[in-house]
Design a protein around this motif. Structure first.
Motif, PDB file in Angstrom:
ATOM      1  N   LEU A  58      73.214 -22.034 -62.337  1.00 16.78           N
ATOM      2  CA  LEU A  58      72.850 -23.182 -63.169  1.00 16.78           C
ATOM      3  C   LEU A  58      72.626 -24.417 -62.306  1.00 16.78           C
ATOM      4  CD1 LEU A  58      72.306 -24.497 -65.881  1.00 16.78           C
ATOM      5  CD2 LEU A  58      74.759 -24.885 -66.113  1.00 16.78           C
ATOM      6  N   LYS A  59      73.494 -24.634 -61.339  1.00 20.68           N
ATOM      7  CA  LYS A  59      73.333 -25.784 -60.452  1.00 20.68           C
ATOM      8  C   LYS A  59      72.042 -25.674 -59.643  1.00 20.68           C
ATOM      9  CE  LYS A  59      78.120 -27.218 -60.029  1.00 20.68           C
ATOM     10  NZ  LYS A  59      79.265 -27.402 -59.122  1.00 20.68           N
ATOM     11  N   SER A  60      71.684 -24.467 -59.254  1.00 19.75           N
ATOM     12  CA  SER A  60      70.427 -24.247 -58.545  1.00 19.75           C
ATOM     13  C   SER A  60      69.241 -24.594 -59.439  1.00 19.75           C
ATOM     14  CB  SER A  60      70.331 -22.797 -58.080  1.00 19.75           C
ATOM     15  OG  SER A  60      69.071 -22.534 -57.520  1.00 19.75           O
ATOM     16  N   TYR A  61      69.289 -24.151 -60.689  1.00 19.12           N
ATOM     17  CA  TYR A  61      68.230 -24.474 -61.645  1.00 19.12           C
ATOM     18  C   TYR A  61      68.149 -25.985 -61.871  1.00 19.12           C
ATOM     19  CZ  TYR A  61      67.958 -19.487 -62.948  1.00 19.12           C
ATOM     20  OH  TYR A  61      67.796 -18.140 -62.943  1.00 19.12           O
ATOM     21  N   LEU A  62      69.311 -26.630 -61.968  1.00 16.38           N
ATOM     22  CA  LEU A  62      69.342 -28.083 -62.143  1.00 16.38           C
ATOM     23  C   LEU A  62      68.706 -28.786 -60.944  1.00 16.38           C
ATOM     24  CD1 LEU A  62      72.887 -28.676 -63.636  1.00 16.38           C
ATOM     25  CD2 LEU A  62      70.746 -29.436 -64.646  1.00 16.38           C
ATOM     26  N   TYR A  63      69.035 -28.314 -59.757  1.00 19.44           N
ATOM     27  CA  TYR A  63      68.486 -28.913 -58.538  1.00 19.44           C
ATOM     28  C   TYR A  63      66.962 -28.803 -58.543  1.00 19.44           C
ATOM     29  CZ  TYR A  63      67.312 -29.547 -53.634  1.00 19.44           C
ATOM     30  OH  TYR A  63      66.742 -29.976 -52.460  1.00 19.44           O
ATOM     31  N   ARG A  64      66.454 -27.625 -58.832  1.00 26.09           N
ATOM     32  CA  ARG A  64      65.007 -27.413 -58.853  1.00 26.09           C
ATOM     33  C   ARG A  64      64.342 -28.289 -59.914  1.00 26.09           C
ATOM     34  NH1 ARG A  64      64.973 -20.872 -58.813  1.00 26.09           N
ATOM     35  NH2 ARG A  64      66.104 -20.606 -56.859  1.00 26.09           N
ATOM     36  N   TYR A  65      64.960 -28.366 -61.072  1.00 26.94           N
ATOM     37  CA  TYR A  65      64.403 -29.173 -62.156  1.00 26.94           C
ATOM     38  C   TYR A  65      64.348 -30.638 -61.764  1.00 26.94           C
ATOM     39  CZ  TYR A  65      64.072 -31.444 -66.725  1.00 26.94           C
ATOM     40  OH  TYR A  65      63.691 -32.240 -67.771  1.00 26.94           O
ATOM     41  N   ARG A  66      65.427 -31.136 -61.166  1.00 32.08           N
ATOM     42  CA  ARG A  66      65.484 -32.537 -60.764  1.00 32.08           C
ATOM     43  C   ARG A  66      64.467 -32.838 -59.674  1.00 32.08           C
ATOM     44  NH1 ARG A  66      72.046 -32.552 -60.938  1.00 32.08           N
ATOM     45  NH2 ARG A  66      72.235 -33.001 -63.170  1.00 32.08           N
ATOM     46  N   GLN A  67      64.304 -31.905 -58.736  1.00 29.19           N
ATOM     47  CA  GLN A  67      63.306 -32.092 -57.694  1.00 29.19           C
ATOM     48  C   GLN A  67      61.912 -32.188 -58.305  1.00 29.19           C
ATOM     49  OE1 GLN A  67      65.457 -33.020 -55.177  1.00 29.19           O
ATOM     50  NE2 GLN A  67      63.876 -32.160 -53.896  1.00 29.19           N
ATOM     51  N   LYS A  68      61.622 -31.321 -59.256  1.00 29.72           N
ATOM     52  CA  LYS A  68      60.317 -31.324 -59.909  1.00 29.72           C
ATOM     53  C   LYS A  68      60.109 -32.635 -60.672  1.00 29.72           C
ATOM     54  CE  LYS A  68      57.482 -28.719 -63.143  1.00 29.72           C
ATOM     55  NZ  LYS A  68      57.440 -27.635 -64.105  1.00 29.72           N
ATOM     56  N   GLN A  69      61.146 -33.102 -61.365  1.00 38.16           N
ATOM     57  CA  GLN A  69      61.049 -34.359 -62.103  1.00 38.16           C
ATOM     58  C   GLN A  69      60.807 -35.525 -61.154  1.00 38.16           C
ATOM     59  OE1 GLN A  69      61.031 -34.654 -65.515  1.00 38.16           O
ATOM     60  NE2 GLN A  69      60.941 -32.440 -65.353  1.00 38.16           N
ATOM     61  N   GLN A  70      61.467 -35.514 -60.002  1.00 38.44           N
ATOM     62  CA  GLN A  70      61.303 -36.584 -59.025  1.00 38.44           C
ATOM     63  C   GLN A  70      59.869 -36.598 -58.500  1.00 38.44           C
ATOM     64  OE1 GLN A  70      64.089 -36.474 -55.804  1.00 38.44           O
ATOM     65  NE2 GLN A  70      63.259 -38.288 -54.833  1.00 38.44           N
ATOM     66  N   VAL A  71      59.321 -35.426 -58.201  1.00 36.74           N
ATOM     67  CA  VAL A  71      57.944 -35.347 -57.720  1.00 36.74           C
ATOM     68  C   VAL A  71      56.991 -35.870 -58.788  1.00 36.74           C
ATOM     69  CG1 VAL A  71      56.100 -33.737 -57.113  1.00 36.74           C
ATOM     70  CG2 VAL A  71      58.353 -33.498 -56.073  1.00 36.74           C
ATOM     71  N   GLU A  72      57.239 -35.509 -60.034  1.00 34.75           N
ATOM     72  CA  GLU A  72      56.381 -35.980 -61.120  1.00 34.75           C
ATOM     73  C   GLU A  72      56.465 -37.492 -61.271  1.00 34.75           C
ATOM     74  OE1 GLU A  72      57.474 -33.713 -64.567  1.00 34.75           O
ATOM     75  OE2 GLU A  72      56.540 -31.885 -63.807  1.00 34.75           O
ATOM     76  N   ARG A  73      57.675 -38.067 -61.144  1.00 38.31           N
ATOM     77  CA  ARG A  73      57.830 -39.515 -61.230  1.00 38.31           C
ATOM     78  C   ARG A  73      57.088 -40.207 -60.089  1.00 38.31           C
ATOM     79  NH1 ARG A  73      63.206 -38.442 -62.772  1.00 38.31           N
ATOM     80  NH2 ARG A  73      63.867 -38.664 -60.622  1.00 38.31           N
ATOM     81  N   GLU A  74      57.218 -39.653 -58.880  1.00 36.55           N
ATOM     82  CA  GLU A  74      56.540 -40.256 -57.738  1.00 36.55           C
ATOM     83  C   GLU A  74      55.030 -40.177 -57.912  1.00 36.55           C
ATOM     84  OE1 GLU A  74      58.139 -38.102 -54.445  1.00 36.55           O
ATOM     85  OE2 GLU A  74      60.022 -39.220 -54.467  1.00 36.55           O
ATOM     86  N   THR A  75      54.538 -39.062 -58.401  1.00 33.83           N
ATOM     87  CA  THR A  75      53.106 -38.904 -58.629  1.00 33.83           C
ATOM     88  C   THR A  75      52.631 -39.898 -59.677  1.00 33.83           C
ATOM     89  OG1 THR A  75      53.278 -36.549 -58.116  1.00 33.83           O
ATOM     90  CG2 THR A  75      51.304 -37.263 -59.265  1.00 33.83           C
ATOM     91  N   THR A  76      53.396 -40.051 -60.747  1.00 34.90           N
ATOM     92  CA  THR A  76      53.046 -41.008 -61.788  1.00 34.90           C
ATOM     93  C   THR A  76      53.077 -42.429 -61.235  1.00 34.90           C
ATOM     94  OG1 THR A  76      54.003 -39.553 -63.453  1.00 34.90           O
ATOM     95  CG2 THR A  76      53.646 -41.842 -64.093  1.00 34.90           C
ATOM     96  N   GLY A  77      54.067 -42.732 -60.409  1.00 34.57           N
ATOM     97  CA  GLY A  77      54.165 -44.053 -59.798  1.00 34.57           C
ATOM     98  C   GLY A  77      52.979 -44.346 -58.898  1.00 34.57           C
ATOM     99  N   GLN A  78      52.538 -43.340 -58.158  1.00 33.94           N
ATOM    100  CA  GLN A  78      51.379 -43.528 -57.287  1.00 33.94           C
ATOM    101  C   GLN A  78      50.128 -43.772 -58.114  1.00 33.94           C
ATOM    102  OE1 GLN A  78      51.379 -39.992 -54.897  1.00 33.94           O
ATOM    103  NE2 GLN A  78      52.999 -40.727 -53.551  1.00 33.94           N
ATOM    104  N   LYS A  79      49.995 -43.064 -59.236  1.00 30.97           N
ATOM    105  CA  LYS A  79      48.840 -43.263 -60.103  1.00 30.97           C
ATOM    106  C   LYS A  79      48.853 -44.671 -60.686  1.00 30.97           C
ATOM    107  CE  LYS A  79      48.252 -38.460 -61.510  1.00 30.97           C
ATOM    108  NZ  LYS A  79      48.387 -37.512 -62.621  1.00 30.97           N
ATOM    109  N   ILE A  80      50.026 -45.126 -61.122  1.00 32.44           N
ATOM    110  CA  ILE A  80      50.140 -46.473 -61.690  1.00 32.44           C
ATOM    111  C   ILE A  80      49.814 -47.518 -60.634  1.00 32.44           C
ATOM    112  CG2 ILE A  80      51.789 -48.169 -62.591  1.00 32.44           C
ATOM    113  CD1 ILE A  80      53.157 -45.802 -64.045  1.00 32.44           C
ATOM    114  N   GLN A  81      50.318 -47.304 -59.419  1.00 30.06           N
ATOM    115  CA  GLN A  81      50.065 -48.264 -58.347  1.00 30.06           C
ATOM    116  C   GLN A  81      48.582 -48.311 -58.006  1.00 30.06           C
ATOM    117  OE1 GLN A  81      52.160 -47.484 -54.715  1.00 30.06           O
ATOM    118  NE2 GLN A  81      51.820 -49.530 -53.918  1.00 30.06           N
ATOM    119  N   SER A  82      47.931 -47.147 -57.932  1.00 32.47           N
ATOM    120  CA  SER A  82      46.505 -47.152 -57.606  1.00 32.47           C
ATOM    121  C   SER A  82      45.692 -47.786 -58.736  1.00 32.47           C
ATOM    122  CB  SER A  82      46.001 -45.732 -57.315  1.00 32.47           C
ATOM    123  OG  SER A  82      46.049 -44.939 -58.479  1.00 32.47           O
ATOM    124  N   ASN A  83      46.113 -47.585 -59.986  1.00 32.11           N
ATOM    125  CA  ASN A  83      45.443 -48.242 -61.107  1.00 32.11           C
ATOM    126  C   ASN A  83      45.631 -49.752 -61.032  1.00 32.11           C
ATOM    127  OD1 ASN A  83      44.518 -45.845 -62.144  1.00 32.11           O
ATOM    128  ND2 ASN A  83      46.164 -45.642 -63.652  1.00 32.11           N
TER     129      ASN A  83
END
Length: 154
Positions: A58-83
């Protein structure tokens, strides 16, 4: 077979793997953890629902999920910044504001990090478990300063 029947058949399919089953409820698991529910209690509820996991899994799944969420947030932040950069190129008022906000000093960096949402688990671990050698150096420095202050008072 009509397209509607195919869509219903595909929608009715249940995930087969444990990871897929947990992935479906991961936002709820995260919400419950942030509300203070223990992982052991979450594991118990998952087991009662037919998803038998170990705590490490479960902790492994949580880690992977959080990593994916962080990447998505960073990608969204980059899109907002470029806009923002694109829109500020045409708007002199927002361009002035954007250039002012880009001159953040190091003292403001903690406020800047805080505005990006939750910190990563690695950063939290680093903050909660500081380096023992670094702590020993700081403690020795404080002891030296205290001795110097005592000597200067007498």
């Amino acid at each position: 077979m009509p397209q509607r029947d195919v869509m219903q058949a595909l929608t009715a399919l249940e995930p087969k793997t444990k990871a897929a089953k947990v992935r479906e409820v991961m936002p709820l698991i995260e919400q419950r953890i942030s509300a203070g529910v223990r992982i052991a209690d979450i594991l118990k509820a998952l087991r009662e629902s037919g998803i038998d996991l170990t705590e490490a899994t479960l902790k492994s799944y949580l880690y992977r999920y959080r990593q994916k969420q962080q990447v998505e947030r960073e990608t969204t932040g980059q899109k907002i910044q470029s806009n923002a950069q694109r829109s500020s190129a045409t708007d002199p008022v927002s361009q002035r504001h954007y250039s002012d906000s880009s001159s953040i000093t190091d003292s403001d960096s903690s406020a800047q990090v805080a505005s990006h949402g939750p910190i990563s688990m690695q950063e939290l671990d680093r903050l909660m478990k500081p380096d023992p050698a670094e702590q020993a150096e700081k403690l020795a420095r404080y002891e030296r300063l205290a001795k110097q202050q005592r000597r200067s008072r007498t």
